[in-house]
Scaffold this motif. Structure first.
Motif, mmCIF file in Angstrom:
data_model
loop_
_atom_site.group_PDB
_atom_site.id
_atom_site.type_symbol
_atom_site.label_atom_id
_atom_site.label_comp_id
_atom_site.label_asym_id
_atom_site.label_seq_id
_atom_site.Cartn_x
_atom_site.Cartn_y
_atom_site.Cartn_z
ATOM 1 N N MET A 155 28.945 42.182 48.971
ATOM 2 C CA MET A 155 28.802 42.522 47.585
ATOM 3 C C MET A 155 28.163 41.341 46.887
ATOM 4 N N PRO A 156 27.587 41.563 45.710
ATOM 5 C CA PRO A 156 26.993 40.433 44.973
ATOM 6 C C PRO A 156 28.060 39.387 44.641
ATOM 7 N N GLU A 157 27.705 38.125 44.817
ATOM 8 C CA GLU A 157 28.654 37.049 44.502
ATOM 9 C C GLU A 157 29.112 37.117 43.047
ATOM 10 N N ALA A 158 28.254 37.597 42.164
ATOM 11 C CA ALA A 158 28.600 37.676 40.737
ATOM 12 C C ALA A 158 29.754 38.639 40.479
ATOM 13 N N ALA A 159 30.051 39.521 41.423
ATOM 14 C CA ALA A 159 31.147 40.475 41.250
ATOM 15 C C ALA A 159 32.510 39.832 41.499
ATOM 16 N N VAL A 160 32.518 38.659 42.128
ATOM 17 C CA VAL A 160 33.773 37.997 42.501
ATOM 18 C C VAL A 160 34.087 36.890 41.507
ATOM 19 N N ILE A 161 35.270 36.959 40.935
ATOM 20 C CA ILE A 161 35.732 35.939 40.001
ATOM 21 C C ILE A 161 36.610 34.961 40.776
ATOM 22 N N VAL A 162 36.301 33.691 40.653
ATOM 23 C CA VAL A 162 37.041 32.648 41.354
ATOM 24 C C VAL A 162 37.987 31.988 40.366
ATOM 25 N N ALA A 163 39.277 31.994 40.702
ATOM 26 C CA ALA A 163 40.292 31.339 39.879
ATOM 27 C C ALA A 163 41.139 30.481 40.808
ATOM 28 N N GLY A 164 40.728 29.238 41.008
ATOM 29 C CA GLY A 164 41.418 28.371 41.961
ATOM 30 C C GLY A 164 41.224 28.905 43.362
ATOM 31 N N ASP A 165 42.327 29.174 44.070
ATOM 32 C CA ASP A 165 42.261 29.737 45.416
ATOM 33 C C ASP A 165 42.201 31.265 45.402
ATOM 34 N N THR A 166 42.298 31.864 44.229
ATOM 35 C CA THR A 166 42.319 33.317 44.091
ATOM 36 C C THR A 166 40.920 33.855 43.862
ATOM 37 N N ARG A 167 40.618 34.980 44.497
ATOM 38 C CA ARG A 167 39.367 35.692 44.295
ATOM 39 C C ARG A 167 39.718 37.084 43.795
ATOM 40 N N VAL A 168 39.079 37.503 42.700
ATOM 41 C CA VAL A 168 39.403 38.788 42.077
ATOM 42 C C VAL A 168 38.122 39.567 41.816
ATOM 43 N N VAL A 169 38.184 40.873 42.057
ATOM 44 C CA VAL A 169 37.127 41.792 41.638
ATOM 45 C C VAL A 169 37.787 42.876 40.802
ATOM 46 N N PHE A 170 36.985 43.581 40.029
ATOM 47 C CA PHE A 170 37.505 44.699 39.244
ATOM 48 C C PHE A 170 37.071 46.001 39.892
ATOM 49 N N ARG A 171 38.062 46.764 40.393
ATOM 50 C CA ARG A 171 37.797 48.069 40.989
ATOM 51 C C ARG A 171 37.632 49.090 39.867
ATOM 52 N N ASP A 172 36.604 49.904 39.973
ATOM 53 C CA ASP A 172 36.331 50.954 38.998
ATOM 54 C C ASP A 172 37.120 52.200 39.392
ATOM 55 N N LEU A 173 38.098 52.564 38.571
ATOM 56 C CA LEU A 173 38.943 53.719 38.843
ATOM 57 C C LEU A 173 38.391 55.002 38.230
ATOM 58 N N GLY A 174 37.285 54.892 37.495
ATOM 59 C CA GLY A 174 36.703 56.052 36.826
ATOM 60 C C GLY A 174 37.270 56.223 35.435
ATOM 61 N N ASP A 175 36.598 57.014 34.631
ATOM 62 C CA ASP A 175 37.024 57.301 33.253
ATOM 63 C C ASP A 175 37.222 56.020 32.438
ATOM 64 N N GLY A 176 36.424 54.993 32.737
ATOM 65 C CA GLY A 176 36.501 53.745 31.971
ATOM 66 C C GLY A 176 37.678 52.860 32.337
ATOM 67 N N ARG A 177 38.392 53.190 33.401
ATOM 68 C CA ARG A 177 39.561 52.395 33.805
ATOM 69 C C ARG A 177 39.172 51.426 34.910
ATOM 70 N N LEU A 178 39.687 50.201 34.814
ATOM 71 C CA LEU A 178 39.425 49.164 35.799
ATOM 72 C C LEU A 178 40.733 48.569 36.278
ATOM 73 N N GLU A 179 40.718 48.081 37.512
ATOM 74 C CA GLU A 179 41.911 47.460 38.087
ATOM 75 C C GLU A 179 41.510 46.130 38.722
ATOM 76 N N PRO A 180 42.136 45.014 38.325
ATOM 77 C CA PRO A 180 41.859 43.753 39.008
ATOM 78 C C PRO A 180 42.469 43.788 40.412
ATOM 79 N N VAL A 181 41.702 43.362 41.392
ATOM 80 C CA VAL A 181 42.153 43.384 42.782
ATOM 81 C C VAL A 181 41.892 42.015 43.409
ATOM 82 N N ARG A 182 42.926 41.428 43.990
ATOM 83 C CA ARG A 182 42.742 40.179 44.729
ATOM 84 C C ARG A 182 42.059 40.501 46.042
#
Length: 72
Positions: free
Chosen positions: A1-28
């Motif tokens: 996936m594009p590196e820009a999709a991954v948020i780096v917070a210390g040792d944690t890596r998070v992406v936002f999963r698109d659940l549809g209908d404008g809903r998003l879920e942060p996923v480690r």
């Protein structure tokens, strides 16, 4: 996936999963090899999961303000 999709917070890596209908879920996720602006996701997502690939910094900032990083 594009590196820009991954948020780096210390040792944690998070992406936002698109659940549809404008809903998003942060996923480690766990990341693997990187090359030419792409990164392999080795854990945390299933094949076919849709993720947000732009504007992630703003989403992350808003989520941290509302929920607190510890809830991720």
């Amino acid at each position: 996936m594009p590196e820009a999709a991954v948020i780096v917070a210390g040792d944690t890596r998070v992406v936002f999963r698109d659940l549809g209908d404008g809903r998003l879920e942060p996923v480690r996720v766990r990341t693997g090899r990187r090359a030419d602006g792409w990164v392999a996701i080795t854990d945390g997502l299933q094949p076919g999961d849709a993720v947000v690939t732009s504007g992630n910094f703003l989403l992350a900032a808003e989520a941290k303000l509302r929920l607190g990083i510890d809830q991720w």
